[in-house]
Design a protein around this motif. Sequence first.
Motif, PDB file in Angstrom:
ATOM      1  N   PHE A 234      45.596  48.326  48.534  1.00  0.00           N
ATOM      2  CA  PHE A 234      44.793  47.400  47.743  1.00  0.00           C
ATOM      3  C   PHE A 234      44.912  46.006  48.343  1.00  0.00           C
ATOM      4  CE2 PHE A 234      49.009  47.454  45.730  1.00  0.00           C
ATOM      5  CZ  PHE A 234      49.314  46.107  45.672  1.00  0.00           C
ATOM      6  N   ILE A 235      44.085  45.088  47.854  1.00  0.00           N
ATOM      7  CA  ILE A 235      44.151  43.697  48.291  1.00  0.00           C
ATOM      8  C   ILE A 235      44.072  42.796  47.063  1.00  0.00           C
ATOM      9  CG2 ILE A 235      41.648  43.397  48.610  1.00  0.00           C
ATOM     10  CD1 ILE A 235      42.369  41.748  51.154  1.00  0.00           C
ATOM     11  N   THR A 236      44.777  41.686  47.109  1.00  0.00           N
ATOM     12  CA  THR A 236      44.768  40.718  46.011  1.00  0.00           C
ATOM     13  C   THR A 236      43.999  39.475  46.437  1.00  0.00           C
ATOM     14  OG1 THR A 236      46.872  41.508  45.117  1.00  0.00           O
ATOM     15  CG2 THR A 236      46.205  39.272  44.528  1.00  0.00           C
ATOM     16  N   TYR A 237      42.962  39.163  45.658  1.00  0.00           N
ATOM     17  CA  TYR A 237      42.168  37.958  45.877  1.00  0.00           C
ATOM     18  C   TYR A 237      42.704  36.841  44.980  1.00  0.00           C
ATOM     19  CZ  TYR A 237      38.339  40.175  48.543  1.00  0.00           C
ATOM     20  OH  TYR A 237      37.581  40.793  49.509  1.00  0.00           O
ATOM     21  N   LEU A 238      42.922  35.665  45.567  1.00  0.00           N
ATOM     22  CA  LEU A 238      43.399  34.484  44.841  1.00  0.00           C
ATOM     23  C   LEU A 238      42.243  33.507  44.702  1.00  0.00           C
ATOM     24  CD1 LEU A 238      46.715  34.005  46.874  1.00  0.00           C
ATOM     25  CD2 LEU A 238      46.478  35.122  44.648  1.00  0.00           C
ATOM     26  N   PHE A 239      41.872  33.182  43.460  1.00  0.00           N
ATOM     27  CA  PHE A 239      40.688  32.368  43.231  1.00  0.00           C
ATOM     28  C   PHE A 239      41.029  30.892  43.022  1.00  0.00           C
ATOM     29  CE2 PHE A 239      38.946  36.465  41.293  1.00  0.00           C
ATOM     30  CZ  PHE A 239      38.337  36.830  42.484  1.00  0.00           C
ATOM     31  N   PRO A 240      40.142  30.006  43.460  1.00  0.00           N
ATOM     32  CA  PRO A 240      40.304  28.573  43.154  1.00  0.00           C
ATOM     33  C   PRO A 240      39.957  28.325  41.688  1.00  0.00           C
ATOM     34  CG  PRO A 240      38.226  28.953  44.270  1.00  0.00           C
ATOM     35  CD  PRO A 240      38.948  30.272  44.277  1.00  0.00           C
ATOM     36  N   ASP A 241      40.217  27.109  41.212  1.00  0.00           N
ATOM     37  CA  ASP A 241      39.969  26.784  39.812  1.00  0.00           C
ATOM     38  C   ASP A 241      38.501  26.929  39.427  1.00  0.00           C
ATOM     39  OD1 ASP A 241      42.645  26.246  39.506  1.00  0.00           O
ATOM     40  OD2 ASP A 241      42.431  24.069  39.726  1.00  0.00           O
ATOM     41  N   SER A 242      37.632  26.847  40.405  1.00  0.00           N
ATOM     42  CA  SER A 242      36.194  26.960  40.116  1.00  0.00           C
ATOM     43  C   SER A 242      35.774  28.388  39.793  1.00  0.00           C
ATOM     44  CB  SER A 242      35.388  26.451  41.318  1.00  0.00           C
ATOM     45  OG  SER A 242      35.700  27.198  42.489  1.00  0.00           O
ATOM     46  N   MET A 243      36.662  29.339  40.005  1.00  0.00           N
ATOM     47  CA  MET A 243      36.381  30.742  39.695  1.00  0.00           C
ATOM     48  C   MET A 243      37.415  31.230  38.682  1.00  0.00           C
ATOM     49  SD  MET A 243      35.726  31.994  43.640  1.00  0.00           S
ATOM     50  CE  MET A 243      35.048  33.606  43.242  1.00  0.00           C
ATOM     51  N   ASN A 244      37.022  32.180  37.846  1.00  0.00           N
ATOM     52  CA  ASN A 244      37.910  32.669  36.797  1.00  0.00           C
ATOM     53  C   ASN A 244      38.041  34.180  36.902  1.00  0.00           C
ATOM     54  OD1 ASN A 244      38.340  33.836  33.909  1.00  0.00           O
ATOM     55  ND2 ASN A 244      39.017  31.705  33.747  1.00  0.00           N
ATOM     56  N   SER A 245      39.268  34.656  37.103  1.00  0.00           N
ATOM     57  CA  SER A 245      39.483  36.084  37.340  1.00  0.00           C
ATOM     58  C   SER A 245      39.066  36.945  36.154  1.00  0.00           C
ATOM     59  CB  SER A 245      40.952  36.354  37.681  1.00  0.00           C
ATOM     60  OG  SER A 245      41.796  36.075  36.577  1.00  0.00           O
ATOM     61  N   THR A 246      39.266  36.439  34.940  1.00  0.00           N
ATOM     62  CA  THR A 246      38.904  37.213  33.746  1.00  0.00           C
ATOM     63  C   THR A 246      37.389  37.354  33.628  1.00  0.00           C
ATOM     64  OG1 THR A 246      40.904  36.484  32.594  1.00  0.00           O
ATOM     65  CG2 THR A 246      39.099  37.337  31.232  1.00  0.00           C
ATOM     66  N   GLU A 247      36.672  36.258  33.830  1.00  0.00           N
ATOM     67  CA  GLU A 247      35.216  36.318  33.757  1.00  0.00           C
ATOM     68  C   GLU A 247      34.647  37.245  34.831  1.00  0.00           C
ATOM     69  OE1 GLU A 247      33.672  32.391  33.977  1.00  0.00           O
ATOM     70  OE2 GLU A 247      34.615  31.722  32.109  1.00  0.00           O
ATOM     71  N   ILE A 248      35.186  37.122  36.032  1.00  0.00           N
ATOM     72  CA  ILE A 248      34.703  37.955  37.136  1.00  0.00           C
ATOM     73  C   ILE A 248      34.966  39.426  36.847  1.00  0.00           C
ATOM     74  CG2 ILE A 248      35.125  38.562  39.558  1.00  0.00           C
ATOM     75  CD1 ILE A 248      35.627  35.523  40.017  1.00  0.00           C
ATOM     76  N   SER A 249      36.178  39.755  36.410  1.00  0.00           N
ATOM     77  CA  SER A 249      36.534  41.146  36.127  1.00  0.00           C
ATOM     78  C   SER A 249      35.676  41.725  35.012  1.00  0.00           C
ATOM     79  CB  SER A 249      38.013  41.243  35.740  1.00  0.00           C
ATOM     80  OG  SER A 249      38.843  40.782  36.783  1.00  0.00           O
ATOM     81  N   ASP A 250      35.470  40.932  33.951  1.00  0.00           N
ATOM     82  CA  ASP A 250      34.681  41.414  32.813  1.00  0.00           C
ATOM     83  C   ASP A 250      33.227  41.663  33.195  1.00  0.00           C
ATOM     84  OD1 ASP A 250      36.917  41.292  31.229  1.00  0.00           O
ATOM     85  OD2 ASP A 250      36.350  39.442  30.189  1.00  0.00           O
TER      86      ASP A 250
END
Length: 369
Positions: free
Chosen positions: A311-327
């Motif tokens: 697997f790979i882990t993506y680290l997002f900047p503050d301008s992106m939100n992991s919860t919103e993207i995942s949902d």
Amino acid sequence: MKFNDALKDIKIYEAGKPIELVVREFGIAPENVVKLASNENPKGCSPKVVKAIADNAHRAFLYPDDSFYELKDALAKRFNVQDENIIIGAGSDQVLEFISRALLTENDSVLMSKVTFAMYEIYAKQMGAKIIRTSSYEHKVDEFIEAYHKQKEQEEKPKIVYICTPNNPTGDATSKEDVLKIIDAVDKDTMVVVDGAYMEYAAAKDEKYRIEPNDIMGFDNVIYLGTFSKAYGLGGMRVGYGIGNAPMIKELYKMRPPFNISTLSLVAAIEACKDEEFVEESIALHAGQIGRYEVFAKENGFEYIESYTNFITYLFPDSMNSTEISDRLFKEGVIIRNLASYGMNAVRITIGTVKQNDRFFEMFKGVVT
């Protein structure tokens, strides 16, 4: 009803969302759902395993051979150890449970990295133990040694040290040299758990990260954990193992319930041990696809952690939100793992087949633009 006080501070483990949930909630056909959340092998399992399960399905009413003779013999030959050095679990996490129950009390503490496999904490807290974490998600040698000796000076010396390499959910790995430094730095009455659930991937990528059970067999206080859930593609069969010195394994056996894996799980694991070619093909598929994810991250303005896993882990900047993207991806039928519960603005994505990866990239671009 009053439950144990230790349960008050335990968060329920968040498993990857299943395909069935997407089908029920959004009416998406199962064949159109892409699950890249639980680090399952996108190739499935060996065709030889499928045949062995089918050939033995009529034996499902029978309990398995509780000695696990054939499976332990296969693992013993593979790793050049003895049967008495091996304990079988319903996934390697059951062996983690045995370790916690065998060693920990409410007066003890355990040491782990800042971000690592959640079940270390859960099993320890079930026993009332205190959790000590380093300041980094990586297994930095100096941080582990410093944290261990700081607790020792406070007369709270950790009873267990967990080294997850490659690390889940971040994907980074710790070299064999550094693992041995940590082992050498702790007292002999502290258990060191070397969790190699993804070791096949790390070993194939770079030899300096390869750790074999024999590398730690000279230590009476170290156990190596492995699993058939990842490179072997048997996540649904739940088979793992622990390898360590015989006296340690004998004590852990006192924690093991009878028949702790099923008859068909045992058949599957035995057959999987015979098909190393399938494992090599699985790793080759992964190696051929992960570069696409690295390029994709660079092209879209976010970072990733160099991965030694499937697997790979993506680290997002503050301008992106992991919860919103995942949902949003979830509603489109693309399941990935949001790492917000680990305190990270990040996602973990299993490297899939070419077709699955194509779908992820297509959907991801639609979500973030």
